[in-house]
Design an enzyme around this catalytic site. Structure first.
Site, short mmCIF file in Angstrom:
data_model
loop_
_atom_site.label_atom_id
_atom_site.label_comp_id
_atom_site.label_asym_id
_atom_site.label_seq_id
_atom_site.Cartn_x
_atom_site.Cartn_y
_atom_site.Cartn_z
N SER A 80 0.80 -1.19 -0.12
CA SER A 80 0.30 -0.06 -0.13
C SER A 80 0.89 1.25 0.09
CB SER A 80 -1.07 0.02 1.24
OG SER A 80 -1.55 -1.16 1.09
N1 SAM Z 1 -0.53 -4.84 4.00
C1 SAM Z 1 0.12 -5.10 3.01
C2 SAM Z 1 1.54 -4.78 2.70
O1 SAM Z 1 1.95 -3.90 3.55
O2 SAM Z 1 2.25 -5.03 1.82
C3 SAM Z 1 -0.55 -4.82 1.51
C4 SAM Z 1 -1.85 -5.73 1.63
S1 SAM Z 1 -2.46 -5.77 -0.19
C5 SAM Z 1 -3.04 -4.19 -0.43
C6 SAM Z 1 -3.98 -6.51 0.42
C7 SAM Z 1 -3.61 -8.03 0.78
O3 SAM Z 1 -4.77 -8.71 1.23
C8 SAM Z 1 -3.21 -8.90 -0.31
O4 SAM Z 1 -1.89 -9.51 -0.16
C9 SAM Z 1 -4.15 -10.00 -0.45
O5 SAM Z 1 -4.02 -11.21 -1.06
C10 SAM Z 1 -4.73 -9.92 1.10
N2 SAM Z 1 -6.09 -10.48 1.19
C11 SAM Z 1 -7.30 -10.47 0.22
N3 SAM Z 1 -8.38 -11.06 0.67
C12 SAM Z 1 -7.61 -11.45 1.96
C13 SAM Z 1 -8.53 -12.57 3.02
N4 SAM Z 1 -9.58 -12.63 2.92
N5 SAM Z 1 -7.90 -12.85 3.92
C14 SAM Z 1 -6.52 -12.53 3.98
N6 SAM Z 1 -5.80 -11.68 3.11
C15 SAM Z 1 -6.50 -11.41 2.19
#
Ligand code: SAM
Length: 236
Positions: A80
């Protein structure tokens, strides 16, 4: 010669980091009416200064590591935008003794920021290779108060609940009831809510000491969708 090149790289990295911190402060200024503050918590800004963001982006994108925008991390996912990481961390109001749950580990960058501010972070990532890479990266960098698990974060992580705070870094169609259940009284959940590609709001959900719930929308945002059984149906 090699030492000179190394020094130049260090200087570029430091300039990049200082630029990122300036961009965050500038964006706080621009959005101050929405977010209701002129500055973020200095502890949060210190964590943003300390965690080496360049180690959480793919090698090929390291030159862009301090750009104030999201970057791809593979598997259709992103690390992000620094301003949003800082803002969400600030809205969580983390304290040194807190145990925090994060949903959406991604690269592990937000996890590392949180680990500098609280006692323990549990983080859930639905994509197995991202979970494995983040766990390895965080261990290599010495963040030893974090645990990454592969799984669907909609259901939270009941075995370590209740939490002092929960942060979700993917946009959910609605606030997941299991996450609200896993908040301590007085704790808060910070989560983007809305449709992928449409309007999303960064929402703060507070569980009051009497168990009542108060919600407020802070800012329009654009996150990748929460997937899994209860996520956005069109993304499965
Ligand atoms: N916080 C992260 C970073 O600092 O790199 C960025 C996260 S990215 C915007 C969103 C993440 O949420 C992705 O890696 C995605 O695979 C994960 N995600 C999506 N749905 C999810 C779920 N139901 N449970 C856990 N993770 C999930």
């Amino acid at each position: 010669m090699a030492a000179e090149r190394q020094n130049d790289r260090m200087r570029d990295m430091d300039d990049g980091l200082q630029g990122m911190l300036r961009d965050i402060r500038w964006e706080v200024e621009v959005t101050r009416r929405d977010i209701g503050k002129d500055a973020l918590d200095e502890r949060v800004m210190a964590a943003m200064a300390e965690v080496p963001r360049q180690r959480f982006v793919p090698e090929a994108l390291r030159a862009l590591a301090f750009h104030n925008g999201p970057l791809t991390i593979g598997h259709g996912q992103t690390i992000s935008q620094p301003y949003i990481v800082a803002l969400m961390t600030d809205l969580l109001e983390p304290r040194p003794d807190d145990v925090i749950l994060e949903v959406g580990t991604g690269s592990g960058y937000q996890t590392a920021i949180l680990s500098r501010l609280v006692k323990q972070v549990y983080s859930l990532e639905i994509i197995a290779p991202l979970a494995a890479d983040a766990q390895a990266r965080l261990a290599e960098l010495g963040y030893d108060n974090v645990t990454v698990r592969q799984g669907d974060g909609y259901a939270g992580l009941p075995e370590h609940a209740p939490y002092d705070g929960i942060i979700v870094t993917a946009a959910a169609p609605h606030v997941p009831p299991p996450l609200v259940d896993q908040l301590k009284p007085g704790a808060r959940l910070v989560i983007p809510v809305g449709l992928p590609g449409w309007s999303q709001e960064l929402r703060v959900v507070e569980k009051r000491p009497d168990g009542g719930i108060r919600e407020r929308d802070v800012l329009g945002v654009a996150f990748v969708p929460l997937t899994g059984g209860h996520g956005h149906p069109e993304r499965g």
